[in-house]
Design a protein around this motif. Sequence first.
Motif, mmCIF file in Angstrom:
data_model
loop_
_atom_site.group_PDB
_atom_site.id
_atom_site.type_symbol
_atom_site.label_atom_id
_atom_site.label_comp_id
_atom_site.label_asym_id
_atom_site.label_seq_id
_atom_site.Cartn_x
_atom_site.Cartn_y
_atom_site.Cartn_z
ATOM 1 N N CYS A 78 -9.533 6.810 3.364
ATOM 2 C CA CYS A 78 -8.850 5.309 3.541
ATOM 3 C C CYS A 78 -8.650 5.453 5.249
ATOM 4 C CB CYS A 78 -7.390 5.472 3.256
ATOM 5 S SG CYS A 78 -7.248 5.673 1.596
ATOM 6 N N GLU A 79 -8.560 4.169 5.691
ATOM 7 C CA GLU A 79 -8.040 3.834 7.049
ATOM 8 C C GLU A 79 -6.502 3.615 7.048
ATOM 9 O OE1 GLU A 79 -10.589 1.042 8.893
ATOM 10 O OE2 GLU A 79 -12.407 2.161 8.262
ATOM 11 N N ILE A 80 -6.119 3.196 8.098
ATOM 12 C CA ILE A 80 -4.608 2.996 8.266
ATOM 13 C C ILE A 80 -4.316 1.451 7.732
ATOM 14 C CG2 ILE A 80 -2.373 2.971 9.652
ATOM 15 C CD1 ILE A 80 -3.535 5.401 11.071
ATOM 16 N N GLY A 81 -3.542 1.286 7.020
ATOM 17 C CA GLY A 81 -3.275 0.238 6.431
ATOM 18 C C GLY A 81 -2.251 -0.862 7.241
ATOM 19 N N ASP A 82 -2.141 -1.893 6.437
ATOM 20 C CA ASP A 82 -1.111 -3.019 6.951
ATOM 21 C C ASP A 82 -0.223 -3.144 6.181
ATOM 22 O OD1 ASP A 82 -2.929 -4.147 8.957
ATOM 23 O OD2 ASP A 82 -4.143 -5.152 7.491
ATOM 24 N N GLU A 83 0.776 -3.895 6.627
ATOM 25 C CA GLU A 83 2.212 -4.177 5.905
ATOM 26 C C GLU A 83 2.060 -4.693 4.508
ATOM 27 O OE1 GLU A 83 4.151 -7.080 8.352
ATOM 28 O OE2 GLU A 83 2.410 -8.547 8.506
ATOM 29 N N HIS B 254 6.027 -1.698 5.870
ATOM 30 C CA HIS B 254 5.410 -1.975 7.172
ATOM 31 C C HIS B 254 3.932 -1.337 7.189
ATOM 32 C CE1 HIS B 254 9.152 -3.373 8.807
ATOM 33 N NE2 HIS B 254 9.665 -2.234 8.312
ATOM 34 N N GLY B 255 3.129 -1.825 8.232
ATOM 35 C CA GLY B 255 1.766 -1.219 8.118
ATOM 36 C C GLY B 255 1.664 -0.285 9.474
ATOM 37 N N GLY B 256 0.646 0.504 9.720
ATOM 38 C CA GLY B 256 0.536 1.381 10.796
ATOM 39 C C GLY B 256 1.218 2.625 10.586
ATOM 40 N N PHE B 257 1.774 3.159 11.736
ATOM 41 C CA PHE B 257 2.901 4.174 11.690
ATOM 42 C C PHE B 257 4.146 3.764 11.345
ATOM 43 C CE2 PHE B 257 -0.077 7.664 13.297
ATOM 44 C CZ PHE B 257 -1.061 6.728 13.735
ATOM 45 N N VAL B 258 4.966 4.371 10.456
ATOM 46 C CA VAL B 258 6.166 3.682 10.448
ATOM 47 C C VAL B 258 7.211 5.027 10.395
ATOM 48 C CG1 VAL B 258 7.579 2.639 8.693
ATOM 49 C CG2 VAL B 258 5.160 1.959 8.873
ATOM 50 N N HIS C 167 0.895 -1.036 -0.007
ATOM 51 C CA HIS C 167 -0.031 0.067 0.013
ATOM 52 C C HIS C 167 0.842 1.253 0.028
ATOM 53 C CE1 HIS C 167 -3.308 -2.683 0.605
ATOM 54 N NE2 HIS C 167 -2.481 -3.282 1.846
ATOM 55 N N PRO C 168 0.417 2.274 -0.643
ATOM 56 C CA PRO C 168 1.271 3.468 -0.659
ATOM 57 C C PRO C 168 1.217 4.069 1.026
ATOM 58 C CG PRO C 168 -1.003 3.852 -1.879
ATOM 59 C CD PRO C 168 -0.733 2.526 -1.382
ATOM 60 N N ASN C 169 2.083 5.074 1.140
ATOM 61 C CA ASN C 169 2.079 5.654 2.757
ATOM 62 C C ASN C 169 2.189 7.210 2.408
ATOM 63 O OD1 ASN C 169 4.997 6.480 3.070
ATOM 64 N ND2 ASN C 169 5.216 4.472 1.962
ATOM 65 N N ILE C 170 1.644 7.993 3.515
ATOM 66 C CA ILE C 170 1.585 9.596 3.359
ATOM 67 C C ILE C 170 2.564 9.570 4.617
ATOM 68 C CG2 ILE C 170 0.376 11.493 3.879
ATOM 69 C CD1 ILE C 170 -0.556 10.147 1.257
ATOM 70 N N ALA C 171 3.542 10.420 4.190
ATOM 71 C CA ALA C 171 4.483 10.845 5.110
ATOM 72 C C ALA C 171 3.951 12.414 5.901
ATOM 73 C CB ALA C 171 5.741 11.389 4.663
ATOM 74 N N LEU C 172 4.038 11.986 7.471
ATOM 75 C CA LEU C 172 3.508 13.232 8.238
ATOM 76 C C LEU C 172 4.624 14.042 8.607
ATOM 77 C CD1 LEU C 172 0.947 11.307 10.584
ATOM 78 C CD2 LEU C 172 0.664 12.429 8.319
ATOM 79 N N ILE C 173 5.916 13.670 8.639
ATOM 80 C CA ILE C 173 7.142 14.274 8.510
ATOM 81 C C ILE C 173 7.836 13.810 7.306
ATOM 82 C CG2 ILE C 173 9.457 14.428 9.906
ATOM 83 C CD1 ILE C 173 6.798 15.711 11.530
ATOM 84 N N PRO D 27 14.881 12.274 8.351
ATOM 85 C CA PRO D 27 14.133 11.154 8.799
ATOM 86 C C PRO D 27 12.682 11.539 8.354
ATOM 87 C CG PRO D 27 14.758 12.679 10.788
ATOM 88 C CD PRO D 27 15.476 13.230 9.383
ATOM 89 N N SER D 28 11.827 10.379 8.293
ATOM 90 C CA SER D 28 10.421 10.569 7.997
ATOM 91 C C SER D 28 9.776 9.685 8.507
ATOM 92 C CB SER D 28 10.352 10.436 6.334
ATOM 93 O OG SER D 28 10.885 9.162 5.975
ATOM 94 N N LEU D 29 8.388 9.846 8.812
ATOM 95 C CA LEU D 29 7.326 9.227 9.399
ATOM 96 C C LEU D 29 6.063 9.160 9.054
ATOM 97 C CD1 LEU D 29 7.212 9.813 13.289
ATOM 98 C CD2 LEU D 29 5.279 9.117 11.903
ATOM 99 N N SER D 30 5.665 7.976 8.491
ATOM 100 C CA SER D 30 4.409 7.947 7.907
ATOM 101 C C SER D 30 3.347 6.874 8.145
ATOM 102 C CB SER D 30 4.936 7.197 6.505
ATOM 103 O OG SER D 30 5.347 5.679 6.355
ATOM 104 N N ILE D 31 2.243 6.979 7.554
ATOM 105 C CA ILE D 31 1.102 6.259 7.781
ATOM 106 C C ILE D 31 0.810 5.408 6.631
ATOM 107 C CG2 ILE D 31 -0.213 7.053 9.744
ATOM 108 C CD1 ILE D 31 -1.689 8.977 8.229
#
Length: 315
Positions: A304-309, A140-144, A10-16, A32-36
Amino acid sequence: MTRSTTACAHPNIALIKYWGKSNSDLNLPSTPSLSITLSKLTTRTTISTSEIDVLYINGQSVQDEKISQFLNSLRQTHSVKNIRIETENNFPTSAGLASSAAGFAALTMALNTHFSLGFSKRKISSIARTGSASAARSIHGGFVGLQGPDWEAEPIVKPDYWPLRIVIATVNIEKKKTGSSKGMEITRFTSPFYQSWVNEAQKDFDEALTAIKNRDFDKLADLSEKNCLKMIATMISSDPPLIYWAPATLACIQLIRELRNSGQAVFFTTDAGPQVKAICLPESEAKVIEALASVVGSKNITSCEIGDEAEIIQN
Ligand code: DP6
């Protein structure tokens, strides 16, 4: 029958955000970056051995320099034969929706299984990073989180830890004129704000990590919006300027800010494209969809919701 392996990511969206490289040959980020990771939007990649490398995206034959380079560099150290790659995206390719993240994540997962490379998830993430650094996070899924010195993405919390919603307003799906890799190098070498952006990134990352662990929505909202705007400031101050937003992007952002000021739990982020991603608590989702649909039309809204790995779905 030829053996094939299919992986899904799944794609991810970076919050940082990651914007800028310290070493473009090794594709090492300078921030560094942090995504969902997102649910619902999916890339499915099937590989099988073939006479020569071929790539099909949504049934169309495509030449992709990044994928050729990625495979060539992997072949220097691992036994990977020529392959046929068939990728299906259920969302627009190269329009700021992180199609390369999900694409390289699915491809690396499939290669690992198909050629019995025996990589751990961390190693898969670091190999995917050489294709596209945001792909390291889609393993990975969730917050990464993705940070140095090893630049292997790590899961922070699982999707159900904090069930946020992501409402995407698709402003337009034209392929962007300057891709992320090139755009980052232009920014790195020309923006007068680039060094400040890099200097503040670790602090933004560390504070966002704490906000997520505390489920502190307001704090995460402030940090993410400011981090996004700092990245945009480095882009537009580059030479030539990189303007990925469209007028409707700003219209969506203004509405999100108004909703937030009126007490709704929502914040915005954008990437190297005009699409707007609104992150919200479930109770604000309906209001956010209504507001963004008034700008882009309801058929251009995806929630969307937060997705899996990433995973192997057939081998
Ligand atoms: C703005 O991961 O696509 O989406 O490593 O050069 O392939 P390359 O770049 P890519 O850049 C993503 C940039 C971003 C921010 C982010 O996702 O962190």
